[in-house]
Design a protein around this motif. Structure first.
Motif, PDB file in Angstrom:
ATOM      1  N   VAL A 197     -12.174 -20.387  22.668  1.00  0.00           N
ATOM      2  CA  VAL A 197     -12.701 -20.924  23.568  1.00  0.00           C
ATOM      3  C   VAL A 197     -11.072 -22.009  23.183  1.00  0.00           C
ATOM      4  O   VAL A 197     -11.079 -23.019  24.050  1.00  0.00           O
ATOM      5  CB  VAL A 197     -13.910 -21.879  22.007  1.00  0.00           C
ATOM      6  CG1 VAL A 197     -13.734 -23.189  22.521  1.00  0.00           C
ATOM      7  CG2 VAL A 197     -15.168 -21.785  21.946  1.00  0.00           C
ATOM      8  N   ILE A 208     -18.139 -28.960  32.684  1.00  0.00           N
ATOM      9  CA  ILE A 208     -17.007 -28.653  31.246  1.00  0.00           C
ATOM     10  C   ILE A 208     -16.956 -30.023  30.481  1.00  0.00           C
ATOM     11  O   ILE A 208     -17.447 -29.980  29.016  1.00  0.00           O
ATOM     12  CB  ILE A 208     -15.641 -28.549  31.808  1.00  0.00           C
ATOM     13  CG1 ILE A 208     -15.439 -27.544  32.981  1.00  0.00           C
ATOM     14  CG2 ILE A 208     -14.949 -29.194  31.010  1.00  0.00           C
ATOM     15  CD1 ILE A 208     -15.661 -26.448  31.578  1.00  0.00           C
ATOM     16  N   SER A 236      -9.529 -23.254  26.615  1.00  0.00           N
ATOM     17  CA  SER A 236      -9.226 -24.264  27.392  1.00  0.00           C
ATOM     18  C   SER A 236      -7.868 -24.657  27.287  1.00  0.00           C
ATOM     19  O   SER A 236      -7.950 -26.537  27.917  1.00  0.00           O
ATOM     20  CB  SER A 236      -9.762 -25.452  26.071  1.00  0.00           C
ATOM     21  OG  SER A 236      -8.594 -25.428  24.401  1.00  0.00           O
ATOM     22  N   SER A 255     -12.748 -24.556  34.116  1.00  0.00           N
ATOM     23  CA  SER A 255     -11.491 -25.164  34.307  1.00  0.00           C
ATOM     24  C   SER A 255     -10.142 -25.061  34.826  1.00  0.00           C
ATOM     25  O   SER A 255      -9.765 -26.239  35.950  1.00  0.00           O
ATOM     26  CB  SER A 255     -10.839 -24.532  32.288  1.00  0.00           C
ATOM     27  OG  SER A 255     -10.103 -23.594  32.564  1.00  0.00           O
ATOM     28  N   ASP A 300     -20.194 -28.634  28.244  1.00  0.00           N
ATOM     29  CA  ASP A 300     -19.559 -27.377  27.146  1.00  0.00           C
ATOM     30  C   ASP A 300     -18.313 -28.456  26.487  1.00  0.00           C
ATOM     31  O   ASP A 300     -18.691 -27.912  24.990  1.00  0.00           O
ATOM     32  CB  ASP A 300     -18.875 -26.867  27.887  1.00  0.00           C
ATOM     33  CG  ASP A 300     -19.301 -25.873  28.973  1.00  0.00           C
ATOM     34  OD1 ASP A 300     -20.410 -25.427  29.084  1.00  0.00           O
ATOM     35  OD2 ASP A 300     -18.446 -25.521  29.388  1.00  0.00           O
ATOM     36  N   LEU A 301     -17.706 -29.966  26.766  1.00  0.00           N
ATOM     37  CA  LEU A 301     -16.927 -30.248  25.718  1.00  0.00           C
ATOM     38  C   LEU A 301     -18.162 -30.817  24.775  1.00  0.00           C
ATOM     39  O   LEU A 301     -17.739 -30.742  23.649  1.00  0.00           O
ATOM     40  CB  LEU A 301     -16.075 -31.401  25.909  1.00  0.00           C
ATOM     41  CG  LEU A 301     -15.167 -29.957  26.583  1.00  0.00           C
ATOM     42  CD1 LEU A 301     -13.913 -31.226  27.677  1.00  0.00           C
ATOM     43  CD2 LEU A 301     -13.684 -28.897  25.406  1.00  0.00           C
ATOM     44  N   ALA A 307     -17.315 -18.313  26.647  1.00  0.00           N
ATOM     45  CA  ALA A 307     -15.782 -19.002  26.639  1.00  0.00           C
ATOM     46  C   ALA A 307     -15.510 -18.435  28.253  1.00  0.00           C
ATOM     47  O   ALA A 307     -14.931 -18.814  28.527  1.00  0.00           O
ATOM     48  CB  ALA A 307     -15.114 -19.070  25.194  1.00  0.00           C
ATOM     49  N   ILE A 327     -15.858 -22.216  30.435  1.00  0.00           N
ATOM     50  CA  ILE A 327     -14.886 -22.778  30.023  1.00  0.00           C
ATOM     51  C   ILE A 327     -13.375 -22.009  30.980  1.00  0.00           C
ATOM     52  O   ILE A 327     -12.942 -22.425  31.626  1.00  0.00           O
ATOM     53  CB  ILE A 327     -14.310 -22.988  28.859  1.00  0.00           C
ATOM     54  CG1 ILE A 327     -15.398 -23.154  27.866  1.00  0.00           C
ATOM     55  CG2 ILE A 327     -12.900 -23.444  28.495  1.00  0.00           C
ATOM     56  CD1 ILE A 327     -15.168 -24.024  26.427  1.00  0.00           C
TER      57      ILE A 327
END
Length: 265
Positions: free
Chosen positions: A194, A165, A198, A105, A168-169, A97, A101
């Motif tokens: 996580v 991403i 996010s 992100s 990942d989601l 993560a 992420i």
């Protein structure tokens, strides 16, 4: 009282705030002025990265090291499992993560800022004059994209990060359809990593972060509003509702209604 040196909109700071709230630990937020304020952080911890946690004379840098320290020093409500397989999965997922992420992100957010003028101005502090907000909104998207090249956020980099991403989601949604938490039947460091990391994809709708009301619940177009990822964001909202302390009721966790800024003459 514990002191958290932080940036309010830092995902890694939010990861630590989630863990502190989960453990029910009182702490004071100290907002670090970017650049000059980080000199004080360097004097304190020997490095410039945030967050940094100060517990009396003990100073801990890095969100992962902070999590390990909290479990050792404040063992109630442990976040890192002791069973070998669960511990391994927790540590692996937390590291993933941070590197996936957490890093990607930020690039995805930059693209969201270039697409949505209202989202862009909402990122400014609440007391920003309207004239400056209007100026920020009026910057053409192409100029922002050009600026992104200098920041290592080229269109190709943004596209690659966005695709990663989304994958990942999708994976997280598949996991969370079958279980309440990512590793065990209770929250672990992996869940808080996580969820906290996010926030740049979609900010929590509740009063958990010190940001303009217009920004709460908003996120990157095509991700925050995509029904394919509803399972994940619903899970995250539940995690926040269960464990994160809202600003309005967090008097035990902060020293004032707003963080204290570090300024160095």
């Amino acid at each position: 009282m514990l002191e958290l040196y932080q940036f309010e909109l830092s995902q890694y700071s939010e990861k630590v705030r989630l863990m502190l709230d989960y453990k029910g630990l009182a702490y004071r937020k100290i907002e670090v002025t970017p650049g000059v304020g980080q000199l004080e952080v360097y004097r304190l911890s020997g490095q410039r990265q945030l967050p940094v946690l100060k517990d009396g004379n003990i100073v801990i840098a890095d969100s992962t090291e902070i999590a390990k320290y909290l479990d050792q020093q404040y063992p109630d409500r442990p976040m890192i499992p002791t069973a070998p397989k669960e511990r391994a999965l927790c540590l692996l997922m937390e590291e993933w993560a941070d590197e996936s992420i957490g890093v990607k992100s930020r690039k995805v957010l930059f693209n969201g800022l270039s697409q949505d003028q209202r989202f862009r101005s909402a990122m400014l502090p609440a007391n920003t004059p309207d004239v400056l907000k209007n100026l920020v909104e009026s910057v053409p998207s192409e100029i922002l994209k050009t600026l992104g090249f200098g920041l290592g956020v080229s269109p190709d980099a943004v596209k690659s990060a966005t695709e990663a991403i989304k994958q990942d989601l999708e994976a997280l949604c598949l996991l969370l359809r079958e279980q309440a938490y990512l590793v065990t039947d209770r929250p672990t460091m992996a869940d808080f990593a996580v969820a906290g990391l996010s926030i740049l994809l979609k900010f929590p709708a509740g009063p958990y972060l010190d940001l303009p009301a217009d920004l709460r619940g908003k996120g990157v177009p095509g991700i925050a509003d995509n029904p394919l990822y509803e399972t994940f964001f619903t899970w995250r909202d539940r995690l926040y509702a269960d464990y994160r302390q809202p600003l309005s009721s967090a008097s035990a966790s902060v020293s004032a209604s707003r963080p204290t800024s570090i300024e160095i003459d």
